[in-house]
Every structure is written in structure tokens, then in C-alpha cells.
Design a protein around this motif. Structure first.
Motif, PDB file in Angstrom:
ATOM      1  N   ASP A  37      12.442  -0.423  -4.342  1.00 45.36           N
ATOM      2  CA  ASP A  37      13.161   0.731  -3.781  1.00 45.36           C
ATOM      3  C   ASP A  37      12.308   2.000  -3.801  1.00 45.36           C
ATOM      4  O   ASP A  37      12.803   3.092  -4.074  1.00 45.36           O
ATOM      5  CB  ASP A  37      14.488   0.958  -4.526  1.00 45.36           C
ATOM      6  N   VAL A  38      11.027   1.823  -3.508  1.00 45.18           N
ATOM      7  CA  VAL A  38      10.094   2.951  -3.459  1.00 45.18           C
ATOM      8  C   VAL A  38      10.053   3.482  -2.018  1.00 45.18           C
ATOM      9  O   VAL A  38       9.676   2.740  -1.104  1.00 45.18           O
ATOM     10  CB  VAL A  38       8.675   2.515  -3.896  1.00 45.18           C
ATOM     11  N   PRO A  39      10.431   4.736  -1.797  1.00 44.83           N
ATOM     12  CA  PRO A  39      10.389   5.286  -0.439  1.00 44.83           C
ATOM     13  C   PRO A  39       8.957   5.304   0.108  1.00 44.83           C
ATOM     14  O   PRO A  39       7.993   5.415  -0.661  1.00 44.83           O
ATOM     15  CB  PRO A  39      10.905   6.717  -0.609  1.00 44.83           C
ATOM     16  N   GLU A  40       8.842   5.193   1.413  1.00 47.88           N
ATOM     17  CA  GLU A  40       7.515   5.141   2.023  1.00 47.88           C
ATOM     18  C   GLU A  40       6.700   6.402   1.750  1.00 47.88           C
ATOM     19  O   GLU A  40       5.484   6.339   1.595  1.00 47.88           O
ATOM     20  CB  GLU A  40       7.621   4.887   3.531  1.00 47.88           C
ATOM     21  N   TYR A  41       7.359   7.560   1.661  1.00 42.48           N
ATOM     22  CA  TYR A  41       6.598   8.789   1.402  1.00 42.48           C
ATOM     23  C   TYR A  41       5.919   8.739   0.028  1.00 42.48           C
ATOM     24  O   TYR A  41       4.835   9.302  -0.145  1.00 42.48           O
ATOM     25  CB  TYR A  41       7.479  10.032   1.543  1.00 42.48           C
ATOM     26  N   VAL A  42       6.526   8.049  -0.932  1.00 43.02           N
ATOM     27  CA  VAL A  42       5.910   7.917  -2.260  1.00 43.02           C
ATOM     28  C   VAL A  42       4.647   7.069  -2.148  1.00 43.02           C
ATOM     29  O   VAL A  42       3.609   7.391  -2.740  1.00 43.02           O
ATOM     30  CB  VAL A  42       6.904   7.317  -3.277  1.00 43.02           C
ATOM     31  N   PHE A  43       4.731   5.985  -1.371  1.00 39.35           N
ATOM     32  CA  PHE A  43       3.545   5.162  -1.115  1.00 39.35           C
ATOM     33  C   PHE A  43       2.445   5.982  -0.453  1.00 39.35           C
ATOM     34  O   PHE A  43       1.281   5.923  -0.855  1.00 39.35           O
ATOM     35  CB  PHE A  43       3.917   3.953  -0.257  1.00 39.35           C
ATOM     36  N   GLN A  44       2.802   6.774   0.550  1.00 41.41           N
ATOM     37  CA  GLN A  44       1.811   7.592   1.256  1.00 41.41           C
ATOM     38  C   GLN A  44       1.173   8.613   0.308  1.00 41.41           C
ATOM     39  O   GLN A  44      -0.038   8.830   0.340  1.00 41.41           O
ATOM     40  CB  GLN A  44       2.457   8.309   2.445  1.00 41.41           C
ATOM     41  N   GLU A  45       1.990   9.233  -0.531  1.00 40.65           N
ATOM     42  CA  GLU A  45       1.452  10.195  -1.497  1.00 40.65           C
ATOM     43  C   GLU A  45       0.531   9.506  -2.497  1.00 40.65           C
ATOM     44  O   GLU A  45      -0.509  10.041  -2.879  1.00 40.65           O
ATOM     45  CB  GLU A  45       2.599  10.904  -2.230  1.00 40.65           C
ATOM     46  N   LEU A  46       0.917   8.303  -2.932  1.00 35.56           N
ATOM     47  CA  LEU A  46       0.073   7.535  -3.854  1.00 35.56           C
ATOM     48  C   LEU A  46      -1.285   7.239  -3.230  1.00 35.56           C
ATOM     49  O   LEU A  46      -2.330   7.425  -3.862  1.00 35.56           O
ATOM     50  CB  LEU A  46       0.774   6.225  -4.232  1.00 35.56           C
ATOM     51  N   MET A  47      -1.270   6.816  -1.975  1.00 33.37           N
ATOM     52  CA  MET A  47      -2.521   6.446  -1.309  1.00 33.37           C
ATOM     53  C   MET A  47      -3.421   7.655  -1.070  1.00 33.37           C
ATOM     54  O   MET A  47      -4.645   7.526  -1.057  1.00 33.37           O
ATOM     55  CB  MET A  47      -2.225   5.741   0.022  1.00 33.37           C
ATOM     56  N   SER A  48      -2.835   8.835  -0.903  1.00 37.77           N
ATOM     57  CA  SER A  48      -3.642  10.019  -0.620  1.00 37.77           C
ATOM     58  C   SER A  48      -3.936  10.850  -1.873  1.00 37.77           C
ATOM     59  O   SER A  48      -4.640  11.857  -1.791  1.00 37.77           O
ATOM     60  CB  SER A  48      -2.964  10.889   0.434  1.00 37.77           C
ATOM     61  N   ALA A  49      -3.416  10.415  -3.016  1.00 35.67           N
ATOM     62  CA  ALA A  49      -3.633  11.161  -4.260  1.00 35.67           C
ATOM     63  C   ALA A  49      -5.102  11.105  -4.676  1.00 35.67           C
ATOM     64  O   ALA A  49      -5.785  10.104  -4.451  1.00 35.67           O
ATOM     65  CB  ALA A  49      -2.763  10.585  -5.369  1.00 35.67           C
ATOM     66  N   SER A  50      -5.571  12.186  -5.288  1.00 34.66           N
ATOM     67  CA  SER A  50      -6.959  12.206  -5.761  1.00 34.66           C
ATOM     68  C   SER A  50      -7.154  11.223  -6.908  1.00 34.66           C
ATOM     69  O   SER A  50      -8.249  10.704  -7.105  1.00 34.66           O
ATOM     70  CB  SER A  50      -7.359  13.614  -6.190  1.00 34.66           C
ATOM     71  N   SER A  51      -6.093  10.954  -7.656  1.00 38.67           N
ATOM     72  CA  SER A  51      -6.133   9.936  -8.709  1.00 38.67           C
ATOM     73  C   SER A  51      -4.910   9.037  -8.553  1.00 38.67           C
ATOM     74  O   SER A  51      -3.784   9.462  -8.800  1.00 38.67           O
ATOM     75  CB  SER A  51      -6.124  10.572 -10.101  1.00 38.67           C
ATOM     76  N   HIS A  52      -5.153   7.797  -8.123  1.00 38.58           N
ATOM     77  CA  HIS A  52      -4.052   6.852  -7.933  1.00 38.58           C
ATOM     78  C   HIS A  52      -3.349   6.574  -9.262  1.00 38.58           C
ATOM     79  O   HIS A  52      -2.128   6.522  -9.321  1.00 38.58           O
ATOM     80  CB  HIS A  52      -4.556   5.545  -7.333  1.00 38.58           C
ATOM     81  N   GLY A  53      -4.132   6.407 -10.325  1.00 44.61           N
ATOM     82  CA  GLY A  53      -3.554   6.111 -11.635  1.00 44.61           C
ATOM     83  C   GLY A  53      -2.686   7.228 -12.164  1.00 44.61           C
ATOM     84  O   GLY A  53      -1.612   6.984 -12.721  1.00 44.61           O
ATOM     85  N   SER A  54      -3.131   8.462 -12.002  1.00 47.26           N
ATOM     86  CA  SER A  54      -2.346   9.609 -12.465  1.00 47.26           C
ATOM     87  C   SER A  54      -1.053   9.740 -11.679  1.00 47.26           C
ATOM     88  O   SER A  54       0.005  10.020 -12.244  1.00 47.26           O
ATOM     89  CB  SER A  54      -3.156  10.901 -12.340  1.00 47.26           C
ATOM     90  N   TYR A  55      -1.128   9.532 -10.369  1.00 42.66           N
ATOM     91  CA  TYR A  55       0.078   9.614  -9.543  1.00 42.66           C
ATOM     92  C   TYR A  55       1.055   8.510  -9.942  1.00 42.66           C
ATOM     93  O   TYR A  55       2.256   8.753 -10.071  1.00 42.66           O
ATOM     94  CB  TYR A  55      -0.268   9.504  -8.049  1.00 42.66           C
ATOM     95  N   LEU A  56       0.532   7.308 -10.153  1.00 42.29           N
ATOM     96  CA  LEU A  56       1.368   6.187 -10.564  1.00 42.29           C
ATOM     97  C   LEU A  56       2.090   6.512 -11.867  1.00 42.29           C
ATOM     98  O   LEU A  56       3.303   6.324 -11.979  1.00 42.29           O
ATOM     99  CB  LEU A  56       0.511   4.927 -10.733  1.00 42.29           C
TER     100      LEU A  56
END
Length: 69
Positions: A37-56
Motif C-alpha cells: 500500500d505504498v503510493p506511487e509518489y513515495v516510490f518516485q521520491e525514493l528513486m529520486s532521493a539523494s540517499s535511498h537508504g535514508s529515505y527508506l
């Protein structure tokens, strides 16, 4: 689910199924987790984050239910 490789110290690849709103993450240690139930915008933000691990850690872990694949 297809995953795209990412540059990260802990994450190998990330995938997303928009039909089911399922996020899939493969970690360096070989484990794979699906978050539900992860919204697509969260996925997009994760992919564009400078640190994927920190965003996660800040926005996904502890927020969405998950299971180890």
C-alpha cells in the motif's frame, strides 16, 4: 516484479508494482522485502532521493506493512 539497480551502500535494486502499490527492495545482503500500500509518489521520491537508504528509513520503514520474500 522487475527491479532497477540503484547506487546505494545498502540497497541493490528497487521495484514497484503500481497496480498493487507494492514496493520491492533488494538489499546488499541478498534479502528482498515487499512493502504494501505504498503510493506511487513515495516510490518516485525514493528513486529520486539523494540517499535511498535514508529515505527508506525515514519514510517507509515503520510506516507500511511489509514481508520478507
Amino acid at each position: 516484479m522487475e527491479r532497477a539497480p540503484v547506487e546505494s551502500s545498502n540497497i541493490v535494486s528497487i521495484g514497484y508494482d503500481s497496480d498493487n502499490e507494492t514496493l520491492e527492495i533488494e538489499f546488499l545482503n541478498g534479502s528482498i522485502y515487499q512493502y504494501y500500500d505504498v503510493p506511487e509518489y513515495v516510490f518516485q521520491e525514493l528513486m529520486s532521493a539523494s540517499s535511498h537508504g535514508s529515505y527508506l528509513a525515514a519514510n517507509i520503514k515503520g510506516t507500511y506493512s511489509y514481508s520478507k520474500v
